[in-house]
Motif scaffolding. Structure first.
Motif, PDB file in Angstrom:
ATOM      1  N   PHE A 170       0.810  -1.215   0.000  1.00  0.00           N
ATOM      2  CA  PHE A 170       0.000   0.000   0.000  1.00  0.00           C
ATOM      3  C   PHE A 170       0.845   1.269   0.000  1.00  0.00           C
ATOM      4  O   PHE A 170       0.370   2.314  -0.416  1.00  0.00           O
ATOM      5  CB  PHE A 170      -0.949   0.020   1.199  1.00  0.00           C
ATOM      6  N   HIS A 171       2.086   1.197   0.458  1.00  0.00           N
ATOM      7  CA  HIS A 171       2.917   2.397   0.421  1.00  0.00           C
ATOM      8  C   HIS A 171       3.159   2.826  -1.031  1.00  0.00           C
ATOM      9  O   HIS A 171       3.299   4.014  -1.323  1.00  0.00           O
ATOM     10  CB  HIS A 171       4.248   2.174   1.134  1.00  0.00           C
ATOM     11  N   CYS A 172       3.229   1.852  -1.930  1.00  0.00           N
ATOM     12  CA  CYS A 172       3.400   2.140  -3.359  1.00  0.00           C
ATOM     13  C   CYS A 172       2.060   2.559  -3.970  1.00  0.00           C
ATOM     14  O   CYS A 172       1.973   3.589  -4.619  1.00  0.00           O
ATOM     15  CB  CYS A 172       3.953   0.913  -4.067  1.00  0.00           C
ATOM     16  N   ALA A 173       1.036   1.736  -3.748  1.00  0.00           N
ATOM     17  CA  ALA A 173      -0.280   2.025  -4.322  1.00  0.00           C
ATOM     18  C   ALA A 173      -1.310   1.066  -3.746  1.00  0.00           C
ATOM     19  O   ALA A 173      -0.988  -0.082  -3.451  1.00  0.00           O
ATOM     20  CB  ALA A 173      -0.244   1.873  -5.842  1.00  0.00           C
ATOM     21  N   PRO A 174      -2.545   1.512  -3.638  1.00  0.00           N
ATOM     22  CA  PRO A 174      -3.628   0.625  -3.199  1.00  0.00           C
ATOM     23  C   PRO A 174      -4.105  -0.227  -4.375  1.00  0.00           C
ATOM     24  O   PRO A 174      -3.721   0.033  -5.525  1.00  0.00           O
ATOM     25  CB  PRO A 174      -4.721   1.609  -2.770  1.00  0.00           C
ATOM     26  N   PRO A 175      -4.944  -1.221  -4.112  1.00  0.00           N
ATOM     27  CA  PRO A 175      -5.549  -1.954  -5.226  1.00  0.00           C
ATOM     28  C   PRO A 175      -6.296  -0.970  -6.120  1.00  0.00           C
ATOM     29  O   PRO A 175      -6.841   0.025  -5.642  1.00  0.00           O
ATOM     30  CB  PRO A 175      -6.526  -2.904  -4.538  1.00  0.00           C
ATOM     31  N   MET A 176      -6.299  -1.242  -7.423  1.00  0.00           N
ATOM     32  CA  MET A 176      -6.958  -0.327  -8.359  1.00  0.00           C
ATOM     33  C   MET A 176      -7.464  -1.078  -9.577  1.00  0.00           C
ATOM     34  O   MET A 176      -7.052  -2.202  -9.842  1.00  0.00           O
ATOM     35  CB  MET A 176      -5.999   0.796  -8.763  1.00  0.00           C
ATOM     36  N   SER A 177      -8.331  -0.404 -10.309  1.00  0.00           N
ATOM     37  CA  SER A 177      -8.891  -0.981 -11.532  1.00  0.00           C
ATOM     38  C   SER A 177      -7.811  -1.051 -12.611  1.00  0.00           C
ATOM     39  O   SER A 177      -6.765  -0.403 -12.506  1.00  0.00           O
ATOM     40  CB  SER A 177     -10.051  -0.116 -12.032  1.00  0.00           C
ATOM     41  N   ALA A 178      -8.090  -1.793 -13.656  1.00  0.00           N
ATOM     42  CA  ALA A 178      -7.132  -1.914 -14.764  1.00  0.00           C
ATOM     43  C   ALA A 178      -6.857  -0.549 -15.403  1.00  0.00           C
ATOM     44  O   ALA A 178      -5.715  -0.234 -15.741  1.00  0.00           O
ATOM     45  CB  ALA A 178      -7.653  -2.903 -15.802  1.00  0.00           C
ATOM     46  N   ASP A 179      -7.888   0.254 -15.570  1.00  0.00           N
ATOM     47  CA  ASP A 179      -7.700   1.582 -16.167  1.00  0.00           C
ATOM     48  C   ASP A 179      -6.821   2.467 -15.281  1.00  0.00           C
ATOM     49  O   ASP A 179      -5.929   3.157 -15.759  1.00  0.00           O
ATOM     50  CB  ASP A 179      -9.042   2.267 -16.412  1.00  0.00           C
ATOM     51  N   ALA A 180      -7.088   2.448 -13.984  1.00  0.00           N
ATOM     52  CA  ALA A 180      -6.286   3.250 -13.054  1.00  0.00           C
ATOM     53  C   ALA A 180      -4.847   2.734 -13.016  1.00  0.00           C
ATOM     54  O   ALA A 180      -3.901   3.523 -12.922  1.00  0.00           O
ATOM     55  CB  ALA A 180      -6.903   3.218 -11.659  1.00  0.00           C
ATOM     56  N   LEU A 181      -4.683   1.415 -13.133  1.00  0.00           N
ATOM     57  CA  LEU A 181      -3.340   0.834 -13.142  1.00  0.00           C
ATOM     58  C   LEU A 181      -2.547   1.315 -14.355  1.00  0.00           C
ATOM     59  O   LEU A 181      -1.367   1.662 -14.244  1.00  0.00           O
ATOM     60  CB  LEU A 181      -3.404  -0.692 -13.127  1.00  0.00           C
ATOM     61  N   ALA A 182      -3.181   1.371 -15.503  1.00  0.00           N
ATOM     62  CA  ALA A 182      -2.496   1.829 -16.718  1.00  0.00           C
ATOM     63  C   ALA A 182      -1.982   3.256 -16.540  1.00  0.00           C
ATOM     64  O   ALA A 182      -0.842   3.568 -16.905  1.00  0.00           O
ATOM     65  CB  ALA A 182      -3.429   1.730 -17.925  1.00  0.00           C
ATOM     66  N   VAL A 183      -2.789   4.115 -15.970  1.00  0.00           N
ATOM     67  CA  VAL A 183      -2.378   5.495 -15.716  1.00  0.00           C
ATOM     68  C   VAL A 183      -1.244   5.527 -14.702  1.00  0.00           C
ATOM     69  O   VAL A 183      -0.241   6.220 -14.882  1.00  0.00           O
ATOM     70  CB  VAL A 183      -3.582   6.345 -15.227  1.00  0.00           C
ATOM     71  N   PHE A 184      -1.384   4.757 -13.625  1.00  0.00           N
ATOM     72  CA  PHE A 184      -0.371   4.727 -12.570  1.00  0.00           C
ATOM     73  C   PHE A 184       0.983   4.281 -13.119  1.00  0.00           C
ATOM     74  O   PHE A 184       2.011   4.892 -12.836  1.00  0.00           O
ATOM     75  CB  PHE A 184      -0.831   3.791 -11.443  1.00  0.00           C
ATOM     76  N   VAL A 185       0.993   3.209 -13.900  1.00  0.00           N
ATOM     77  CA  VAL A 185       2.257   2.687 -14.436  1.00  0.00           C
ATOM     78  C   VAL A 185       2.922   3.712 -15.347  1.00  0.00           C
ATOM     79  O   VAL A 185       4.143   3.912 -15.282  1.00  0.00           O
ATOM     80  CB  VAL A 185       2.029   1.337 -15.165  1.00  0.00           C
ATOM     81  N   LYS A 186       2.159   4.383 -16.185  1.00  0.00           N
ATOM     82  CA  LYS A 186       2.734   5.415 -17.051  1.00  0.00           C
ATOM     83  C   LYS A 186       3.366   6.529 -16.231  1.00  0.00           C
ATOM     84  O   LYS A 186       4.475   6.975 -16.518  1.00  0.00           O
ATOM     85  CB  LYS A 186       1.670   5.978 -17.999  1.00  0.00           C
ATOM     86  N   GLN A 187       2.676   6.972 -15.203  1.00  0.00           N
ATOM     87  CA  GLN A 187       3.215   8.035 -14.346  1.00  0.00           C
ATOM     88  C   GLN A 187       4.451   7.553 -13.594  1.00  0.00           C
ATOM     89  O   GLN A 187       5.444   8.267 -13.495  1.00  0.00           O
ATOM     90  CB  GLN A 187       2.152   8.525 -13.365  1.00  0.00           C
ATOM     91  N   TRP A 188       4.382   6.345 -13.042  1.00  0.00           N
ATOM     92  CA  TRP A 188       5.496   5.777 -12.277  1.00  0.00           C
ATOM     93  C   TRP A 188       6.749   5.659 -13.150  1.00  0.00           C
ATOM     94  O   TRP A 188       7.831   6.092 -12.771  1.00  0.00           O
ATOM     95  CB  TRP A 188       5.086   4.405 -11.743  1.00  0.00           C
ATOM     96  N   ASN A 189       6.584   5.090 -14.330  1.00  0.00           N
ATOM     97  CA  ASN A 189       7.734   4.885 -15.213  1.00  0.00           C
ATOM     98  C   ASN A 189       8.237   6.181 -15.827  1.00  0.00           C
ATOM     99  O   ASN A 189       9.427   6.301 -16.123  1.00  0.00           O
ATOM    100  CB  ASN A 189       7.413   3.853 -16.287  1.00  0.00           C
TER     101      ASN A 189
END
Length: 170
Positions: A137-156
């Motif tokens: 959870f310090h990295c990220a909470p569980p999320m939907s596939a769409d939210a995950l796609a956005v998160f990964v783009k921002q993270w990378n």
């Protein structure tokens, strides 16, 4: 599934069918998946790794936690169970056990992931213990596939050569 007849072939067929790079896939196995037939599991994992699939031993430090798995299996990652990660800040005996797991895994050429990192203190302790990666959870909470796609783009996009994507150093 690991012991099922045709499992490895089914994984390869799915990768080929969807055009998904084997080097982008990590298969996580638990100790319970290995108990029935360690030799058969090792053979299947060898075939998967030969194709470029990474293998992680999940929840290490709970259940049987056999050191034979670390020695006998073609593993890329050892994921330290969140209950042990919570013990990073416990007494010195707890820290010694966790540190020993990390040193053994590194000595065998494996990366170590701390599971269940909930806060900055646990992240700092995991980094100090030389964990390579973390999740929780310090990295990220569980999320939907769409939210995950956005998160990964921002993270990378925030990654730099000094702080590569997915590194615990983030």
């Amino acid at each position: 599934d690991l012991a099922a007849e045709g499992f490895v072939g089914a994984v390869f067929a799915a990768l080929d069918h969807h055009g998904f790079g084997a080097d982008l896939l990590m298969i996580e196995i638990t100790e319970g998946d290995l108990i029935a037939n360690l030799d058969q599991a090792a053979a299947s994992l060898d075939r998967l790794r030969a194709r470029g699939i990474r293998i992680a031993l999940d929840d290490f430090g709970t259940g049987y936690s056999s050191l034979a798995y670390l020695r006998a299996l073609p593993l890329d990652f050892v994921k330290i169970d969140k209950r042990l990660v919570a013990d990073f800040s416990g007494d010195s005996r707890d820290r010694i056990v966790v540190q020993s797991i990390i040193e053994m895994a590194h000595g065998l050429g494996m990366c170590v992931m701390a599971e269940g990192v909930e806060n900055a203190t646990q992240l700092a302790l995991a980094a100090d213990a030389q964990c390579d990666w973390y999740q929780g959870f310090h990295c990220a909470p569980p999320m939907s596939a769409d939210a995950l796609a956005v998160f990964v783009k921002q993270w990378n996009s925030a990654a730099t050569p000094e702080l590569p994507a997915r590194s615990i150093a983030r």
